[in-house]
Design an enzyme around this catalytic site. Sequence first.
Site, PDB file in Angstrom:
ATOM      1  N   ARG A   2      -7.073  -0.100  -7.057  1.00 53.10           N
ATOM      2  CA  ARG A   2      -7.041  -0.654  -5.725  1.00 53.10           C
ATOM      3  C   ARG A   2      -7.894  -1.502  -5.316  1.00 53.10           C
ATOM      4  O   ARG A   2      -8.290  -2.424  -5.470  1.00 53.10           O
ATOM      5  CB  ARG A   2      -6.237  -0.328  -4.681  1.00 53.10           C
ATOM      6  CG  ARG A   2      -5.173   0.236  -4.366  1.00 53.10           C
ATOM      7  CD  ARG A   2      -5.461   0.812  -3.262  1.00 53.10           C
ATOM      8  NE  ARG A   2      -6.114   1.827  -2.785  1.00 53.10           N
ATOM      9  CZ  ARG A   2      -5.578   2.685  -1.072  1.00 53.10           C
ATOM     10  NH1 ARG A   2      -5.381   1.648  -0.583  1.00 53.10           N
ATOM     11  NH2 ARG A   2      -7.318   3.313  -1.547  1.00 53.10           N
TER      12      ARG A   2
ATOM     13  N   TRP B  53      -8.551  -4.485  -7.046  1.00 53.22           N
ATOM     14  CA  TRP B  53      -7.949  -5.917  -6.938  1.00 53.22           C
ATOM     15  C   TRP B  53      -7.706  -5.716  -5.043  1.00 53.22           C
ATOM     16  O   TRP B  53      -8.185  -7.080  -4.584  1.00 53.22           O
ATOM     17  CB  TRP B  53      -6.499  -6.074  -7.617  1.00 53.22           C
ATOM     18  CG  TRP B  53      -5.632  -6.957  -6.998  1.00 53.22           C
ATOM     19  CD1 TRP B  53      -5.265  -8.796  -8.027  1.00 53.22           C
ATOM     20  CD2 TRP B  53      -4.480  -7.535  -6.154  1.00 53.22           C
ATOM     21  NE1 TRP B  53      -4.908  -9.551  -7.607  1.00 53.22           N
ATOM     22  CE2 TRP B  53      -3.988  -8.778  -6.677  1.00 53.22           C
ATOM     23  CE3 TRP B  53      -3.726  -7.483  -5.382  1.00 53.22           C
ATOM     24  CZ2 TRP B  53      -3.444  -9.324  -6.109  1.00 53.22           C
ATOM     25  CZ3 TRP B  53      -3.192  -7.249  -4.417  1.00 53.22           C
ATOM     26  CH2 TRP B  53      -2.735  -8.754  -5.374  1.00 53.22           C
ATOM     27  N   LYS B  54      -7.331  -5.427  -4.896  1.00 52.69           N
ATOM     28  CA  LYS B  54      -7.152  -4.867  -2.913  1.00 52.69           C
ATOM     29  C   LYS B  54      -8.300  -5.136  -2.286  1.00 52.69           C
ATOM     30  O   LYS B  54      -8.094  -6.056  -1.420  1.00 52.69           O
ATOM     31  CB  LYS B  54      -6.077  -3.897  -3.005  1.00 52.69           C
ATOM     32  CG  LYS B  54      -6.277  -3.916  -1.323  1.00 52.69           C
ATOM     33  CD  LYS B  54      -5.657  -2.269  -1.459  1.00 52.69           C
ATOM     34  CE  LYS B  54      -5.431  -1.987   0.458  1.00 52.69           C
ATOM     35  NZ  LYS B  54      -4.496  -2.546   1.335  1.00 52.69           N
TER      36      LYS B  54
ATOM     37  N   ILE C  92       6.817  -1.860  16.296  1.00 60.05           N
ATOM     38  CA  ILE C  92       7.750  -0.708  16.033  1.00 60.05           C
ATOM     39  C   ILE C  92       7.661   0.336  15.542  1.00 60.05           C
ATOM     40  O   ILE C  92       7.934   0.810  15.323  1.00 60.05           O
ATOM     41  CB  ILE C  92       7.879  -2.509  14.869  1.00 60.05           C
ATOM     42  CG1 ILE C  92       8.359  -3.749  15.070  1.00 60.05           C
ATOM     43  CG2 ILE C  92       8.697  -1.744  13.735  1.00 60.05           C
ATOM     44  CD1 ILE C  92       9.336  -3.150  15.588  1.00 60.05           C
TER      45      ILE C  92
ATOM     46  N   TRP D 197      12.044   4.282  -0.578  1.00 64.33           N
ATOM     47  CA  TRP D 197      10.902   3.869  -1.115  1.00 64.33           C
ATOM     48  C   TRP D 197       9.658   4.983  -1.829  1.00 64.33           C
ATOM     49  O   TRP D 197       8.690   5.064  -2.504  1.00 64.33           O
ATOM     50  CB  TRP D 197       9.707   3.411  -0.140  1.00 64.33           C
ATOM     51  CG  TRP D 197       9.703   1.773   0.048  1.00 64.33           C
ATOM     52  CD1 TRP D 197      10.589   0.790   0.170  1.00 64.33           C
ATOM     53  CD2 TRP D 197      10.020   1.257   2.091  1.00 64.33           C
ATOM     54  NE1 TRP D 197      10.842  -0.296   0.473  1.00 64.33           N
ATOM     55  CE2 TRP D 197       9.964   0.204   1.707  1.00 64.33           C
ATOM     56  CE3 TRP D 197       9.085   2.193   2.512  1.00 64.33           C
ATOM     57  CZ2 TRP D 197      10.435  -0.753   2.540  1.00 64.33           C
ATOM     58  CZ3 TRP D 197       9.192   1.044   3.718  1.00 64.33           C
ATOM     59  CH2 TRP D 197       9.387  -0.615   3.737  1.00 64.33           C
TER      60      TRP D 197
ATOM     61  N   CYS E 210      13.536  -4.789   8.074  1.00 69.54           N
ATOM     62  CA  CYS E 210      12.385  -6.619   7.653  1.00 69.54           C
ATOM     63  C   CYS E 210      12.461  -7.080   6.818  1.00 69.54           C
ATOM     64  O   CYS E 210      13.082  -6.349   5.256  1.00 69.54           O
ATOM     65  CB  CYS E 210      10.947  -5.956   7.925  1.00 69.54           C
ATOM     66  SG  CYS E 210      10.161  -4.404   7.049  1.00 69.54           S
TER      67      CYS E 210
ATOM     68  N   GLU F 108      13.266  -8.170  11.431  1.00 67.17           N
ATOM     69  CA  GLU F 108      11.746  -9.305  11.016  1.00 67.17           C
ATOM     70  C   GLU F 108      13.041 -10.655  11.581  1.00 67.17           C
ATOM     71  O   GLU F 108      14.155 -10.591  10.266  1.00 67.17           O
ATOM     72  CB  GLU F 108      11.654  -8.942  10.282  1.00 67.17           C
ATOM     73  CG  GLU F 108       9.966  -9.908   9.793  1.00 67.17           C
ATOM     74  CD  GLU F 108      11.135 -11.543   9.278  1.00 67.17           C
ATOM     75  OE1 GLU F 108      10.379 -11.813   9.029  1.00 67.17           O
ATOM     76  OE2 GLU F 108      11.134 -10.864   8.155  1.00 67.17           O
TER      77      GLU F 108
ATOM     78  N   HIS G 254       2.673 -10.549   9.697  1.00 66.80           N
ATOM     79  CA  HIS G 254       1.902 -10.442   8.201  1.00 66.80           C
ATOM     80  C   HIS G 254       0.667 -11.465   8.379  1.00 66.80           C
ATOM     81  O   HIS G 254       0.063 -11.924   7.673  1.00 66.80           O
ATOM     82  CB  HIS G 254       2.456 -10.429   7.114  1.00 66.80           C
ATOM     83  CG  HIS G 254       3.693  -9.560   6.991  1.00 66.80           C
ATOM     84  ND1 HIS G 254       5.290  -9.906   8.121  1.00 66.80           N
ATOM     85  CD2 HIS G 254       4.144  -8.501   7.438  1.00 66.80           C
ATOM     86  CE1 HIS G 254       5.879  -8.840   7.954  1.00 66.80           C
ATOM     87  NE2 HIS G 254       5.213  -7.981   7.404  1.00 66.80           N
TER      88      HIS G 254
END
Length: 748
Positions: free
Chosen positions: A18, A20-21, A420, A550, A632, A654, A683
Amino acid sequence: MTTIKTSNLGFPRLGRKREWKKAIENYWAHKIDKAELDQTLTDLHKENLLLQKNYHLDSIPVGDFSLYDHILDTSLLFNIIPERFQGREVNDDLLFDIARGNKEHVASALIKWFNTNYHYIVPEWDNVEPKVEKNTLLERFKYAQSINVNAHPVIVGPITFVKLSKGGHQSFEEKVETLLPLYKEVLQSLVDAGAEYIQIDEPILVTDDSESYEDITRKAYDYFANEGLGKYLVIQTYFERVHLKFLSSLPVGGLGLDLVHDNGYNLKQIEDGDFDQSKALYAGIIDGRNVWAADIEAKKQLIETLQQHTQQLVIQPSSSLLHVPVSLDDETLDESIAEGLSFATEKLDELDALRRLFNDNDLSKYEHYKARYERFQSQSFKNLEYDFESVPTHRKSPFAKRKQLQNQRLNLPDLPTTTIGSFPQTREVRKFRADWKNNRITDAEYQEFLQNEIARWIKIQEDIGLDVLVHGEFERNDMVEFFGEKLQGFLVTKFGWVQSYGSRAVKPPVIYGDVKWTAPLTVKETVYAQSLTDKPVKGMLTGPVTILNWSFERVDVPRKVVQDQIALAIDEEVLALEEAGIKVIQVDEPALREGLPLRSEYHEQYLEDAVHSFKLATSSVHDETQIHTHMCYSQFGQIIHAIHDLDADVISIETSRSHGDLIQDFEDINYDLGIGLGVYDIHSPRIPTEEEITTAINRSLQQIDRSLFWVNPDCGLKTRKENEVKDALTVLVNAVKKKRQESESTTA
């Protein structure tokens, strides 16, 4: 037989661990400057290109790498800038603000990329002036050339780009026609720079209504051909079947087809003679969306079949490898299961094994993968028996009776407020969890930390004035991975990250065997939180459809069977929470819509199975127990009736990023269950105003009975900073209090 070639459609951006993140988030947090960000991402892009080169691909994609999202990149390429962000220099900071919002302006809408767990930023056409602003695709192509990578540029095609857009007064056809000269300018620049071919992604052509815009599709590609560009274009499609006879009639150099997720239709059309053999066939034969190793012998046979129908065969993954982790190299997995897995680099190696077999008569890699696959398949992961029939799939009483009993038990105010589920996963939270997993702290030390965080956030929620509280999910790294770690039949990797949206990465568990609940999963933390307050605390679970969607699902048994196995496990946990005294239990299904098949002929069965599994997981409780669910990021019009059929006492959805569009879906249905339409976008770091939240509430109440309406953020608050959460929730509660006062003064 003719020589086969190998190619790729796209590669994961995240990096093995990760990188990049982390670089992007460090830039957002002002921990690094723009120069350091640029250098880090350039290095990572180079690493990705050279890594793919190691697998002897004949051509490597460039343009798939992005700072956030490739659709947003295309918007900026053509100056499709949301009106509220116009007037600024088109640069990376503008890109980030459009994606995330800022103090002045809300972010653009975030929508699922077809039926995947990736999300794109929706282009907005209101009052735009399309032009080629900054040709970053050309820059990246030239960079690949500079490091001796034989690359092909990748760009989203005009039909897909416009179809995924919103706003503007022009018709769909007019927008496409507006963009064609701009596409021509970009495509010509790439050809002039030496591009042998250009991958132009048109996945929208696999959808139900694609035949309704075949005329404008033909017009677009005729235009490119008349400009001398057609022979350089390869139209790539993925995720489903296409109308091959039409696609083959377009004046382009090649066609890319998904031969994994097409239910056999693309291959049948090829065998029926619908493919124009003068074109190159880019055959997506390796699954780009799942992590299971290919049955390489079956792929060999498929290639032999395809060679009978084309003289120009290029084999490739079925889609971009964006949807799978980078590599198995850093994993320490049970070898008996690892032999059955294939991440991005392994998939490229499978292509190389087939290339060597056909072009060089080199069987070494082929035999290696064939033996691995056979060893994995020789194992049995189907060992358990299930009694699906004994578990109820309907609540004991209708909603009206349940609501009356729940009102008496919970005694909530008008317009009840809640969140949530998750609260900020700070660096401290992540460090304690990592230390515990790596045995650097004891179980007792970790539990003490969790209890302190839970207690702190229970007090914060009470001080703000929320009505239904949550424990915060500090023990969970991810809402699906957490359950994958605790349920039998799941495998969780160390570095199996994939991009969900922007810098948000998830680590989907791998379902390799029968799923079973063996012990309570969430009861301890939830019961502790409830012991600290007189207000109800929600039990927080993830639903069976989302856990399956997921996860990387097993392929040796039907999908419905796996989904119902998960539902039985969640049902056990729901009952454990109820028995422990928890009055409100939320079973989240944020991924229900995203799993909807792209072709409508499969919708009814998918939704029937999804509703059945959700009700299997939630119907055993007493009427007094309130079941919530959450969804969402989705366009719900197609599934609004299925949402009602879930029979959840309260659903939160959402709506903030859709800027209220979702509420229109309720005009055609008398939705008579509890519902909360998210009133602000979590977000974005931007704090909403009371006026914005009041406007969202007022608009919602035009369609929804006030006695059924809840007020909440649109999603969990895990990714936000603590001060952002406190400030936004305080604004939310204050807005609700004023609405209650208005109601009291009106009825006084």
